[in-house]
Every structure is written in structure tokens, then in C-alpha cells.
Enzyme design. Sequence first.
Site, mmCIF file in Angstrom:
data_model
loop_
_atom_site.group_PDB
_atom_site.id
_atom_site.type_symbol
_atom_site.label_atom_id
_atom_site.label_comp_id
_atom_site.label_asym_id
_atom_site.label_seq_id
_atom_site.Cartn_x
_atom_site.Cartn_y
_atom_site.Cartn_z
ATOM 1 N N HIS A 1 -41.187 -2.662 12.807
ATOM 2 C CA HIS A 1 -40.272 -3.721 13.239
ATOM 3 C C HIS A 1 -41.013 -4.956 13.760
ATOM 4 O O HIS A 1 -40.464 -6.050 13.765
ATOM 5 C CB HIS A 1 -39.361 -3.228 14.368
ATOM 6 C CG HIS A 1 -38.285 -2.294 13.922
ATOM 7 N ND1 HIS A 1 -38.529 -0.991 13.574
ATOM 8 C CD2 HIS A 1 -36.941 -2.487 13.765
ATOM 9 C CE1 HIS A 1 -37.377 -0.408 13.238
ATOM 10 N NE2 HIS A 1 -36.402 -1.294 13.344
ATOM 11 N N CYS B 1 -45.677 -0.718 14.892
ATOM 12 C CA CYS B 1 -44.265 -0.429 14.618
ATOM 13 C C CYS B 1 -43.871 -1.390 13.510
ATOM 14 O O CYS B 1 -44.160 -2.586 13.602
ATOM 15 C CB CYS B 1 -43.414 -0.667 15.868
ATOM 16 S SG CYS B 1 -41.633 -0.518 15.552
ATOM 17 N N GLU C 1 -33.331 -4.956 15.477
ATOM 18 C CA GLU C 1 -32.178 -4.337 14.805
ATOM 19 C C GLU C 1 -30.915 -5.193 14.962
ATOM 20 O O GLU C 1 -29.988 -5.107 14.170
ATOM 21 C CB GLU C 1 -31.947 -2.892 15.297
ATOM 22 C CG GLU C 1 -33.024 -1.873 14.836
ATOM 23 C CD GLU C 1 -32.902 -1.475 13.353
ATOM 24 O OE1 GLU C 1 -31.826 -1.575 12.745
ATOM 25 O OE2 GLU C 1 -33.948 -1.055 12.784
ATOM 26 N N CYS D 1 -42.361 4.012 9.009
ATOM 27 C CA CYS D 1 -41.923 4.059 10.404
ATOM 28 C C CYS D 1 -43.055 4.746 11.160
ATOM 29 O O CYS D 1 -43.449 5.866 10.810
ATOM 30 C CB CYS D 1 -40.636 4.878 10.478
ATOM 31 S SG CYS D 1 -40.133 5.301 12.151
ATOM 32 N N ASP E 1 -37.437 4.456 6.432
ATOM 33 C CA ASP E 1 -37.605 4.013 7.820
ATOM 34 C C ASP E 1 -36.356 4.397 8.608
ATOM 35 O O ASP E 1 -35.311 4.702 8.038
ATOM 36 C CB ASP E 1 -37.790 2.484 7.873
ATOM 37 C CG ASP E 1 -37.962 1.973 9.304
ATOM 38 O OD1 ASP E 1 -38.702 2.602 10.078
ATOM 39 O OD2 ASP E 1 -37.324 0.969 9.660
ATOM 40 N N SER E 2 -36.478 4.334 9.925
ATOM 41 C CA SER E 2 -35.328 4.572 10.803
ATOM 42 C C SER E 2 -34.259 3.486 10.638
ATOM 43 O O SER E 2 -33.103 3.715 10.966
ATOM 44 C CB SER E 2 -35.791 4.595 12.255
ATOM 45 O OG SER E 2 -36.351 3.333 12.592
#
Lengths: 271, 271
Positions: free
Chosen positions: A187, A185, A153, A74, A11-12
Site C-alpha cells: 500500500h 507494505c 484503502e 501483500c 493482495d488483501s
Amino acid sequence: MYVQEPIAILDSGVGGLTVVKEVMRQLPREKIIYFGDTARAPYGPRPAEEVHRFTSEIVHYLIQYRPKMLVIACNTATAVALEDIRSCVSIPVVGVIHPGARAANGRTQTGIIGVIGTEGTIRSGAYEQALKQLSSSNEVISLACPRFVPLVEKGNFRSEETYETVRESLESLKQRQLDTLILGCTHYPFLADTISEVMGKGITLISSADETAREISTILYDRNRMASNNELPVHHFFCSGEPGMFKSIAQQWLGEQIDLTPVVWQVPNIV
Amino acid sequence: MYVQEPIAILDSGVGGLTVVKEVMRQLPREKIIYFGDTARAPYGPRPAEEVHRFTSEIVHYLIQYRPKMLVIACNTATAVALEDIRSCVSIPVVGVIHPGARAANGRTQTGIIGVIGTEGTIRSGAYEQALKQLSSSNEVISLACPRFVPLVEKGNFRSEETYETVRESLESLKQRQLDTLILGCTHYPFLADTISEVMGKGITLISSADETAREISTILYDRNRMASNNELPVHHFFCSGEPGMFKSIAQQWLGEQIDLTPVVWQVPNIV
């Protein structure tokens, strides 16, 4: 034949940990190696070509550990790089877009499906394409929510600021007749409680993370590659940025200590 | 590469039509051929060896139509024959037990999962095995409901008799702390409303049919075998018993006319 090679998840940043948590829950026998490219997160606002290159670099890094499967956890990277990577490696490659699309397609009653994601994911039209490929009668309403990833994040999952950001971002979606909303997403499951509260009870939320874990299970079974060990596996994590914040979020989300190796990209990325 | 070969779906009778309906809904581009072995239904009370032989005969029959995938849409047949058939043919073979087990494993919160099925399915222990393979902490409560299939094969989906049969059969299960109940027989979705009413709101029902259709989609995508045609496919049905009742139930359940060919087994089965 049973094999105990790891599942490689990338993932990022920390978003893919939502997939890790679900794989740990649904497939507790599987060993995971995880790469969070925190030095270069978020991927959402970056040009497609750059996301493609970063994803390929991480795949090259992880492939040296001989994984039995690659998971691009991601949505932005899945949208731009999945098909190319599938054609380049000999192991199965799972993205997070088709699992979410398939789950939404299976559960919607009205055929009106909402998708929220990063700018890159929404711009790519990947969810519309996946949902229309399944059934041309699906109607898809897409919305980019660029303010969500930075909150996650930073580890800011529940605060007044988070609630207000979610409420303002989803305002236009609440006017529409959708019955199913894809958290497009990885996240966003960190914010699922708030998103659910804002959207109201009648809307089924589809988490890429839950659905991707389920599809990992399906594909490993179909290919006869499920782990059969009885002892719990030891997972391993890599991140390219500052390890402290990554470790703190990972341990909080997964509820256990993690084994983390910081990675420094040899060619620094100049943004 | 896109291919338009059919998906072959087989069952002891009309139960597999619940899978057909979900495949038609979730994958409207896919062409289906279906075999209902109504002359020899139900399979549930038969010895495993016999169910295995019958299933192999139908697979041989269907394989001449060059399907891209085989779906054993009967829990009893899946329990006794899936692994053997997987090792004998070169196309993917999907049963109905693992999809239900994976879905239940993904959705349960307490880890206490109920399974109802035919005597053959419950006796085989196939659900316990699949659920324990996924996670050894799953607790599984199994119950055979031999009175359900005959009701469905007679087309008796909603009546006082049906309600009473379901209520009496599930009585012992209602005392247990399960949060998820697998309808471990493809006939049972015909009775889903009644089962749901009897079990109450807190229990998530898992339909083999919905979940199997979803996994068919996952595997076709993973193997690059999804249909891409825009015109709707024409499905074809075979049944080994009296065609009138089969056609009537199929058309009522699927909501459309069907194209049916009666098949007479060359070697009559002597029970």
C-alpha cells in the site's frame, strides 16, 4: 518455449495494485489476473493463522485459472504464508519481502536499513530475517505504521491528514542513521511522495512493487516462461468486497478501465 | 534444502571481477570460483564462433568443480553463447545482459536507454533484443567503445589518458536524450567514476555487475539454493595468462589476498 498463461497476483485489498502497475510497465506483454480481498482487508492487524488461511483460500481460487506464477503482493501474507505456499504448488511463488530485502541489500552503503510495514509484517521479523540471511552485518530498524493502510484503502493519498499521519508515524525513524528505507507494505507506494518528503533527500526508498516486478521478470526469464505475444494482453480483476471503491481506486492508479468481477466468499468470514 | 557448492563465474579477463566483488558484497556467504581467460583477452574484437568456443572450453573446465550455478560475467560471451550453454547444462546459467536490461527497463522514465559495450556485444544486438523483448516501446542507442577494455586490462583506471579516452568515446552519446546508460561490459565499472563525470548527473548508470549479483541472489532463492553457512567462504581463482598482473588487479579491486591457480590451455590458441 513461450507460454501465455497469466501471472496471478493477490493482495488483501488495493495495495497489490502497486505491483500490478509495475508489472504492466516493466512487462507489458504479460497477462495479469488479480485478486483483492477487500471484504477482509486489512490483513495487518489479524492473527497469523487467519492471514495464512485467507491467503490459501485466494490461492485456491486463482489456481483454477492455471497461472504460470503466483505473486503474493501483500507483505503480511508473504510473511506468514509464502514458504508454505511455495512448498504446495508446482509453479513459482514470489513474495514481496525478499525482492525488497535484496534491493536494499544491494543499494545500502552503510548497511543500516529501515523497514516500515504493518503490525503483522513487522511482528513477523521477516525482513530482518531476509536481510540477515543475505548478510549478517546488515543492521535493520523496523517500525510498524498501522495508520497508513486505512488511508490508502479510503483513497486518501494526498491530504493534510495524510501528511500529518506520515510525519507523526515516521518521527522516531528520522533520528536514526539509516540510508535506505524499505516500503514494506504494497500500500505504501501510494504514499511514496509524502514519505519521501518527510524522510528527506539522503534516504533511498525501496518500493516492494518495483522490485517485485523486476524479480518476476528475472524468474520468468530463468524458467523460460516469458510471454512473447505482440498484442497487449487483457487483464482481469476480482475483489471480494464492495466493487465500486475497488474499481475507482484501481482505475485511478492504473490509469485505465479495468475488467472486474466481484467474488462472494461462500463461507462468510465472521470477525 | 541448503547447499554449499560454489558459484562459477567466468570472463575473458579481469572484467568479471566486478561481478565477483558485488557477489561478495551482496551474498557474502556464497563461495566463488572464477576463471579469467587472460591469455585470450579481449574477446570483444574476436569472431562470434571463436568466443563461443572459448566460452564452452571454460565452462567444461569449471563444471568439474560441481558448481550450483554458472555466471557468464562477460557481455561478449553472454551475447554469443548464453542460450546454447543454458540448453546444455542442468544448472542455472546467468549472463550479464538480461540483468542490465531488466534494471534499465525498470528505472528509465523516458524509455530512451543507452548501451555501451565492446564491438562484439554491440554488433550482436543482444541488448536491443533484450530491451525490446521486455517492452517494444523502449528506444535503444548503442555505442561500441573498443578503447576501454585495454585500459582496464592494463590496470589504468584513472589517468589523464583514461579521462580523455572516455570523453572522446562518449561524445556522440552526450548529444542524445537518454536518461539511463547501461555499462554493457563488465570491465566498465572500473571506469564508472570517469564515465559518470563525463556523462553528467542526470544519467542513471546501470552496472551489469551490481544487477547480475542481484539476479544471482533472486535465482538462488527461487531455486532454494542459497548458502546458509555462517563462516566466510574461501574463494578460488584461475587465470590462463600471466598470473602476476591478474593477481595484482584482482587484489587491488577486491581489497583482499586471493588464492590463484594459473591454467595453461593444453591446445595453444593460435590467433
